[in-house]
Design an enzyme around this catalytic site. Structure first.
Site, PDB file in Angstrom:
ATOM      1  N   THR A  99      48.914  38.165  25.585  1.00 11.11           N
ATOM      2  CA  THR A  99      49.646  39.401  25.872  1.00 11.11           C
ATOM      3  C   THR A  99      50.523  39.279  27.104  1.00 11.11           C
ATOM      4  O   THR A  99      51.600  39.855  27.187  1.00 11.11           O
ATOM      5  CB  THR A  99      48.629  40.544  26.090  1.00 11.11           C
ATOM      6  OG1 THR A  99      47.775  40.592  24.970  1.00 11.11           O
ATOM      7  CG2 THR A  99      49.318  41.875  26.239  1.00 11.11           C
ATOM      8  N   THR A 175      43.647  37.321  26.531  1.00  8.55           N
ATOM      9  CA  THR A 175      42.381  37.776  27.128  1.00  8.55           C
ATOM     10  C   THR A 175      41.190  37.600  26.190  1.00  8.55           C
ATOM     11  O   THR A 175      40.055  37.493  26.651  1.00  8.55           O
ATOM     12  CB  THR A 175      42.455  39.259  27.536  1.00  8.55           C
ATOM     13  OG1 THR A 175      42.814  40.029  26.389  1.00  8.55           O
ATOM     14  CG2 THR A 175      43.494  39.459  28.622  1.00  8.55           C
ATOM     15  N   ASP A 176      41.436  37.547  24.876  1.00  9.86           N
ATOM     16  CA  ASP A 176      40.322  37.510  23.917  1.00  9.86           C
ATOM     17  C   ASP A 176      39.309  36.416  24.235  1.00  9.86           C
ATOM     18  O   ASP A 176      38.106  36.656  24.244  1.00  9.86           O
ATOM     19  CB  ASP A 176      40.847  37.286  22.502  1.00  9.86           C
ATOM     20  CG  ASP A 176      41.090  38.594  21.769  1.00  9.86           C
ATOM     21  OD1 ASP A 176      41.679  39.498  22.397  1.00  9.86           O
ATOM     22  OD2 ASP A 176      40.709  38.716  20.596  1.00  9.86           O
ATOM     23  N   LYS A 254      34.576  39.595  29.221  1.00 14.43           N
ATOM     24  CA  LYS A 254      35.453  40.713  28.871  1.00 14.43           C
ATOM     25  C   LYS A 254      34.555  41.822  28.349  1.00 14.43           C
ATOM     26  O   LYS A 254      33.927  41.668  27.302  1.00 14.43           O
ATOM     27  CB  LYS A 254      36.464  40.280  27.810  1.00 14.43           C
ATOM     28  CG  LYS A 254      37.476  41.355  27.471  1.00 14.43           C
ATOM     29  CD  LYS A 254      38.545  40.876  26.499  1.00 14.43           C
ATOM     30  CE  LYS A 254      39.563  41.977  26.233  1.00 14.43           C
ATOM     31  NZ  LYS A 254      40.639  41.548  25.313  1.00 14.43           N
TER      32      LYS A 254
END
Lengths: 439, 439
Positions: A99, A175-176, A254
């Site tokens: 992203t 970020t995943d 996360k």
């Protein structure tokens, strides 16, 4: 090229000789905003997007003739990079996708990684004020598609940059799976001359609420100036923009699908807080690995592993179906580290055959303790190894790394229990469990 | 019988005619403590354990002759239960095992479920002051060994108790899989005359820091008096003893291996807070299911499911090994609900064959959104169903329940997306994410 601008507003910009990247001033009533013209991704024709000096994007509705050209992009750029001087590459930015380097794909409306690192620098010229940047696009993939073989490539590029004198490396990443990659790098580097700062964003750069500029700015600052030379994950520290946090790679998770402060240290405290507005790095602990003299990298991974998430009703004979495919299993067990007792004979037989089986907890917080209950003792007796306060994901990446280095199950066990990159924290405190809103 | 007492202290108690369960008074200097004599599990010979009126255990070192008999157990009991009168069973306690009914197994030093509910009542006579109790030991197992077929038995026993007029049912259960069982009961009961309060403890009853008495006391209070008739998980609300929290079954997760406030509502707020010291129930929301006129139970589960915890490097061909064994899969994906794109053709082929595949997030907090990124759209296109803010574990139990009722994949999809027991919360607020200690 006036990317994304259409209709009357595009004509107005053309008539003023304004391009993307130029410094402009906009007056709206009493408000006067100065900044760099940013491409528009708005669905409305009359929204002008400006990147301000404070790192924020702002979208302004333009009703009339309130736009002024301050200076052309080339002038602005030359001023900042002292025109013509070759970048010294104090900080290397390696872009892998995600992203933070994404924009909206108009045909589907979904977000795809597309912007290059150079694009990013163009939109965030302030970065150049804190460090000379070398940038490289290594991959352009969404991080759910990241693989262990790419981890190795990222590690090698990182080493090259550090060897060539970069003070630190910033890795822009989706970020995943950012914490998986971060852990992979952490186990791969046993010595480093500078830090590796993994950075991502939860909201894409074309959204006014994007966390991308502040995260990227903070990561470059840290890469250049941090006293530690570890692999760290840098993201927003809370939901507004006051500070960012640099977490130790192997203790980070996360914890929210969309919040900007989704990344949090679990069972440990972060390495540092970055008060980016003052260019200030506040160390939160002093037990970090300092910058060293050279870089030692060993980045191989064996993916013949499995992360088994135990639940009531799971058929233990499931293990038979994966038995021939794995050299090691990490269990995310219940509570202090349990599965149903019915798994015991299967575990016993597998560990006898040299398959490593390690236990973590699906609680995430706290540590496994397989001495308290009968089941835990039985599982240990069957060869299952309790892995303290290791996160299941960190344990899995660590096991992939270890299995690429030895097949000896006793050696695997020893290495799994050794604190290689700060993945074990033996001193838990009350403060490590977050506070919930029920008071 | 003076269970656990040895040596001089045992002789002293015998000489005074004091037995376990008697009301005694102990004077130590200026301190005077009155309460029920509790069995000793201390390794020291001179420690006397008293259960005080406030629900606490206290261990006192006895140096001399400071113990007085206040009244014999039989007298104390008769006073409380109005001797001879048959228990009306306002509240039914069904014991299934777990720490809350455990004691230390001396041969191994590990904890085993052994105490009966009657034992518990003997140690916590205060419970009888708030409700007439019917007690039953249904199972005596550690909850990691709990199975869907036992869920059905627990549900049936619960219905019987409610049908027979109990105002509420307390289920003593091990904490490891308590939320799985709680969800199973929540999906099984579509109407109830009273609440089901699942209760456990993180520290066994023989430890001075045990949360067992306060949790049990709170759960009985709730079972009798709560305005809601839902399945709830009751545990400590914070690490000290000020209040307990009743969480909605389907939104609860064990978030710490050992803390007494390990259980927390995820993506939602609890049902109620219990200020047990004042016998006060404070409702935290008003959108609960109230007590109804009858009990409707349908408690079947199909265990042909799998919880797939995705990670980078997972081989998609793994799906082939479980394909013939499952009617449905819940994925704990990354971020907003992803796996690697490489899984797409496998998912497509499986969903075409009528296997349900639902997506949750390993972030736990927040909700999946498979419209934002290209990968999410591709997976949806392959038939993967996004499951909002459902916890992976809740989604799995719900799927087990649904698959026992229909094989039609479109019907499964519809039911999975229907809010059956409050498992979806569509109104997330800032307050639902916990606060971390970095300020």
């Amino acid at each position: 090229m006036l990317e994304g601008y259409r209709g009357k507003l595009a004509s107005l910009l053309v008539s003023k000789g304004i391009d993307i990247g130029d410094k402009i001033r906009v007056r709206k009533g009493n408000l006067e905003v100065e900044g760099i013209l940013f491409p528009s991704f708005s669905k409305y024709d009359d929204i002008l997007v400006i990147k301000m000096d404070n790192g924020y994007n702002i979208g302004l509705k333009i009703d009339g003739d309130e736009i002024y050209l301050v200076c052309k992009k080339s002038v602005a750029e030359n001023k900042e990079t002292k025109g013509g001087e070759k970048s010294r590459g104090e900080v290397k930015i390696i872009s892998t996708g995600g992203t933070i380097v994404s924009k909206i794909e108009y045909e589907t409306g979904a977000v795809k990684p597309a912007l290059t690192t150079e694009d990013i620098l163009e939109y965030l010229p302030q970065i150049r004020e804190i460090a000379d940047i070398d940038a490289e696009v290594l991959f352009s993939i969404l991080s759910e598609n990241m693989k262990p073989e790419y981890w190795t490539k990222i590690a090698e590029e990182t080493k090259r940059a550090l060897d060539e004198g970069s003070k630190g490396v910033v890795i822009a990443h989706g970020t995943d799976t950012m914490t998986y990659t971060a852990s992979a790098l952490a186990f791969s580097f046993s010595q480093m001359t500078g830090p590796v700062i993994m950075v991502g964003s939860q909201r894409s750069s074309d959204r006014p609420s994007s966390d991308s500029p502040i995260n990227l700015y903070s990561s470059v600052l840290l890469a250049k100036k941090s006293p530690f030379a570890e692999v760290s994950v840098l993201m927003h520290g809370e939901s507004s923009d006051t500070y960012t946090l640099a977490h130790r790679a192997v203790k980070t998770r996360k914890m929210h699908t969309s919040r900007r402060d989704a990344f949090q240290s679990i069972n440990d405290i972060p390495l540092a807080k970055v008060k980016w507005k003052n260019n200030e790095i506040v160390m939160m602990r002093n037990d970090f690995r300092p910058r060293g003299n050279h870089n030692t990298l060993d980045s191989k991974f064996d993916t013949r592993v499995f992360l088994l998430y135990y639940y009531p009703g799971m058929d233990p004979s499931f293990l038979e179906t994966i038995r021939d495919k794995v050299k090691g299993i990490i269990i995310a067990g219940t509570g202090l580290g349990h599965t149903s007792e019915e798994f015991e004979p299967y575990f016993r037989s597998m560990t006898k055959d040299g398959i490593f089986i390690g236990m973590t907890s699906q609680c995430l917080f706290g540590r496994v303790n397989m001495n308290v209950y009968t089941t835990g003792r039985k599982l240990q007796n069957a060869g299952v190894v309790p892995l303290g306060d290791l996160l299941p994901e960190t344990a899995l990446v660590k096991l992939m790394w270890i299995l690429a280095h030895t097949n000896d199950v006793e050696e695997v066990r020893k290495m799994m229990l050794k604190n290689l990159a700060g993945e074990f924290n033996f001193r838990h405190s009350e403060q490590l469990f977050p506070r919930w809103y029920h008071e």
